[in-house]
Design a protein around this motif. Structure first.
Motif, short mmCIF file in Angstrom:
data_model
loop_
_atom_site.label_atom_id
_atom_site.label_comp_id
_atom_site.label_asym_id
_atom_site.label_seq_id
_atom_site.Cartn_x
_atom_site.Cartn_y
_atom_site.Cartn_z
N VAL A 201 3.15 -2.45 2.89
CA VAL A 201 2.20 -1.66 3.67
C VAL A 201 2.75 -0.27 3.96
CG1 VAL A 201 0.93 -1.56 5.82
CG2 VAL A 201 1.24 -3.75 4.69
N GLY B 136 -2.87 -12.23 -2.42
CA GLY B 136 -2.69 -12.72 -1.05
C GLY B 136 -1.30 -13.31 -0.84
N GLY C 186 -0.49 -9.25 7.09
CA GLY C 186 -0.46 -9.50 5.66
C GLY C 186 0.78 -10.23 5.19
N ASN C 187 1.49 -10.89 6.10
CA ASN C 187 2.67 -11.66 5.70
C ASN C 187 2.43 -13.16 5.77
OD1 ASN C 187 5.16 -10.10 4.90
ND2 ASN C 187 4.49 -8.94 6.69
#
Lengths: 358, 505
Positions: B145, B273, B296-297
């Motif tokens: 990110v 993903g 997003g982890n």
């Protein structure tokens, strides 16, 4: 400089949900006047023939009920589909499949003097036939991700051609002068009339019962809530533990079953035989009915009666004013167009906005 | 005023008004940015910061008011016009194509067409000059990110802006990545470029900026030099009242384990993903366990697996109060006393166009007695709404409005209250106060703590480290789908957690 903008409403006013379909009807009437003027007819006379005459005598009212019965039955099922984002466009095919499945019993037992079991069996077969036919697009959607709009629509042609072949081939009436139709159903395979000498049969009370049951289903049961939630917010439905795929099967089966029931009621009640022109497009008109009725079973009843009036009015206009049947189709199409257009008013507010000057 | 009066302002906006429906998002807002200045725009979520900068960038049109650039009145019909003047903007949410390379993404965003190789060369040059390492030929989906944000910044710098607007740039970064960003911003300012820095993180603003404009409910409530203020005094201006301190019990709980996860792995649901890799954790009675980590982890996968929206491979991988529930669906887990609050309020926790009583049914139909023999008990559903409204101070007009009619904070109070009121044995909650005003956030955190103190086990997944440090008894860090061992908060430093959030330890 000023311009029109659409702003999302925070909340939909209750009165607008009623006003929007009425506005759509009003706009359709205005358009109708323009169409009549363009055709060189007296618009007032035409409107009278179309919309007033069908409800001005007992015969007309009875005809309206006869036409409204299949429309409402189909539309109620479609409303359940559309509420849950399952776009079943193939009710016309499911209607014909139901008529064929129930009609098969009538043809097969013709002349054997079958007992009182026959009629209930025909109704069950009709509903089953429509439901199973509707499960084909449900299977294709849930298993392979095929778009149900396309598959259900294309299956309409399969059902139409199958009926066409049956009544020209194996099921053709031997004494029918080579006309593409089956025998006239025997009395024990015919839906009983409600009154002597009329056309109103048991199908209409069955339709009213279905409307009441469907209204209860939507408003009062967990299944009805599941249908609404899956359509409104699929992720919230998953959070609620509802299985969207299983629901797709359920609503397609219900819609197909109701369309099939409408089909067998039409074949065994109103027409009393199978023939290629069995449906004047009920399955497609019912889509308009479902939307005009705000996907609400009671709304579908009101909308179905209104659309039935245009059907009867169209027939009157053909006879009395030599207007083509296509004019009726144009009205129905315009009506759906306006209904969907007016729905925008439910979700958005129209505002004049002045642009900031530079 | 600490700004020197000799200089002419670079950007001078006066009396900007913007309205969305009934909401007055900007109510006669004035903003003045001097050349070379680092100017903070402070305010809570929903104070009108994003609306203001969108008008300055030509994305929204003000309904009244004027914008002047170097003393001349300007009109910004679209972002292109803003960029032509020298205004660049880095958005909170990136608009990048995952399957394209860094250089291709930049090429798409530039106003003048240029061959990609030439852009790649310029990009490498700019990224070197500002200490923003980037490989032009890498596909975006391979990047973290922080790296993606660098693309956005470099993309702006390649347009040679005089004013750079950054919308909550550190909300997606680890502390270490944020440090890197601050160094870059110092370099950008050293060249005489102005920076308009939107944030609600007070320490950052105090460290970076010499001027702050503070918004509350769409109005400017203060202009100040943040270096002369304390974090507490800035927070007071933002919130409008003292923020209540949480009541936190001192002793870490030692009760029996209520939730136990062992060796849980879940494949990601799409190729870009993040799934879960061999997750194990224990959650005791009375305990609040915090799951930290940058978005997003694997947070979504973890919530889905714990709630039962996605089933675990084997039943015994998730044990709830002694029962193996890994293969049980979300409603079966609810009947065993678990409750869940997902991250997304609208669309996931609640259906926007359904009423609150219908939304009470969303999670309540399985175990709250609202359904009997398949029939809805509307009286009970409404009663539930009333109970949540009272206990959580949900502010709404009618008794039973549609969910989307509520403000973010009030809807969040409703969806949290809906679960807490059931007194669940286990509560799994994701981002409990994301985008919520300070008052509502305090109330929600207190309710979660009270629930734990009454004997429940509470698992909080959050990207807000301050929130976790405030609430949790132990904290574990989620990084690329793996979970670090949970450690007591008392022994943890912010730096240690930050390193784990960046995958460094």
């Amino acid at each position: 400089m000023r311009r029109l903008v659409l702003e999302r409403r925070a909340e939909t006013p209750w009165a607008l949900t009623l006003a929007s379909p009425l506005l759509a009807v009003g706009l359709t009437l205005v358009s109708a006047v323009l169409v009549f003027l363009a055709m060189g007819r007296d618009p007032l006379e035409a409107l009278f023939v179309y919309f007033i005459m069908p409800v001005s005598d007992a015969w007309g009212l009875q005809e309206v009920a006869v036409k409204a019965t299949p429309l409402v039955l189909i539309a109620v099922g479609l409303a359940l589909c559309y509420r849950s984002n399952n776009w079943n466009i193939g009710a016309e095919g499911q209607f014909l499949m139901g008529a064929m499945a129930g009609g098969w019993l009538a043809v097969a037992t013709h002349g054997t003097g079958a007992g009182a079991w026959l009629l209930p069996a025909m109704l069950v077969m009709g509903a089953l036939g429509g439901a199973l036919f509707a499960l084909i697009p449900a299977l294709l959607k849930t298993r392979f991700g095929a778009n149900e709009i396309l598959t259900s629509l294309m299956l309409v042609y399969v059902a139409e051609l199958l009926l066409d072949w049956l009544v020209r081939g194996p099921w053709r009436d031997p004494q029918g002068f080579n006309m593409p139709q089956t025998v006239v159903f025997a009395p024990e395979a015919t839906i009983p009339l409600l009154m002597e000498g009329g056309r109103l049969n048991l199908g209409t009370p069955i339709m009213l019962l279905v409307v009441v049951l469907a209204a209860l289903l939507v408003a009062r049961t967990l299944k009805g809530f599941e249908i609404t939630l899956v359509g409104e917010a699929p992720r919230a439905a998953r959070f609620a533990g509802f299985d969207a795929k299983r629901l797709t099967w359920t609503v397609f089966a219900i819609a197909g079953g109701l369309a099939g029931l409408a089909g067998v009621l039409e074949a065994a009640g109103t027409v009393r035989m199978l023939q290629p022109g069995l449906s004047p497009g009920y399955g497609f008109t019912a889509i308009i009915v479902a939307f005009l009725g705000r996907l609400n079973p009671v709304g579908c009843l009101v909308a179905g009666v209104f659309l039935a009036i245009t059907f009867i009015g169209g027939e009157n206009a053909q006879i009395m004013m030599q207007m083509p049947l296509d004019v009726t189709r144009v009205f129905q199409g315009l009506l759906l167009f306006y209904v969907l257009g007016c729905d925008t008013l439910l979700l958005y507010r129209v505002r004049w906005v002045r642009r900031a000057e530079a | 005023m600490t700004t020197p009066l000799l200089d002419a302002p670079l950007l001078d906006a006066t009396g900007l008004v913007k309205r969305f429906g009934a909401l007055l998002a900007n109510d006669h807002v004035d903003l003045r940015v001097m050349p070379g200045e680092a100017h903070a725009l402070l305010g809570e979520n929903g104070a009108g910061k994003s609306t203001l900068v969108k008008m300055l960038y030509g994305l929204l049109q003000p309904e009244a008011g004027h914008i002047a650039w170097e003393g001349r009145p300007i009109h910004l019909p679209e972002p292109r016009a803003a960029r032509a003047l020298g205004i660049g903007m880095v958005f909170q949410h990136f608009s990048l194509f995952d399957n394209l390379t860094v250089a291709e993404n930049v090429a798409l965003a530039l106003d003048a067409a240029e061959p990609v190789p030439r852009i790649a060369a310029r990009l490498a040059e700019v990224s070197r000059a500002y200490g923003l390492p980037l490989e032009p030929a890498r596909e975006v989906w391979r990047l973290s990110v922080g790296e993606r944000q660098r693309i956005e910044i470099v993309r702006c710098l390649m347009q040679d802006p005089r004013l750079l607007i950054l919308d909550e740039p550190t909300s997606v970064l680890t502390p270490q990545e944020a440090e890197g960003l601050f160094a870059t911003l110092d370099r950008i300012r050293a060249e005489g470029r102005a920076v308009l820095y939107i944030s609600h993180k007070l320490e950052e603003v105090r460290r970076l900026c010499e001027t702050a404009t503070i918004l509350r409910h769409g109005r400017v409530v203060a202009r100040t030099d943040p270096r002369t203020e304390t974090a507490a005094s800035l927070a007071r201006m933002m919130v409008g009242s003292e923020v209540a301190a949480l009541r936190h019990a001192a002793a870490p709980p030692e009760g029996p384990v209520r939730l136990s996860v062992r060796g849980l792995s879940v494949a990601p649901d799409d190729p870009h993903g993040v799934g879960l890799k061999d997750i194990s954790l224990d959650l005791r009675r009375g305990e609040v366990l915090g799951i930290a980590g940058v978005a997003g982890n694997g947070q979504e996968a973890l919530f889905a697996a714990l709630s039962g929206e996605v089933l675990a491979p084997r039943a015994e991988q998730i044990i709830l109060d002694g029962a193996a529930v890994g293969r049980a669906d979300i409603n079966a887990r609810r009947r065993k006393g678990a409750a869940f609050v997902p991250e997304e309020r609208l669309g996931h926790a609640a259906a926007p166009r359904l009423t609150l009583s219908d939304n009470a049914l969303v999670s309540g139909h399985a175990a709250s007695g609202m359904v009997r023999h398949g029939l809805l008990d509307r009286g009970r559903m409404l009663g539930w709404v009333d109970a949540v409204t009272r206990a959580f101070d949900v502010r709404k007009g009618p008794r039973d409005p549609e969910a989307r009619a509520l403000s973010g904070g009030n809807l969040q109070k409703f969806v949290v209250g809906r679960e807490v009121l059931r007194k669940p044995g286990l509560l799994v909650v994701s981002q409990p106060t994301w985008g919520v005003d300070a008052g509502a956030a305090g109330l929600i955190r207190q309710a979660l703590l009270d629930l734990a103190r009454a004997g429940s086990a509470v698992l909080v997944i959050s990207q807000d480290l301050d929130e976790l440090l405030e609430m949790a008894d132990r904290i574990a860090v989620l990084f690329h789908g793996t979970l670090s061992p949970a450690e007591p908060v008392a022994g943890l430093t912010r730096e240690a957690i930050g390193l784990r959030m960046g995958g460094a330890a």
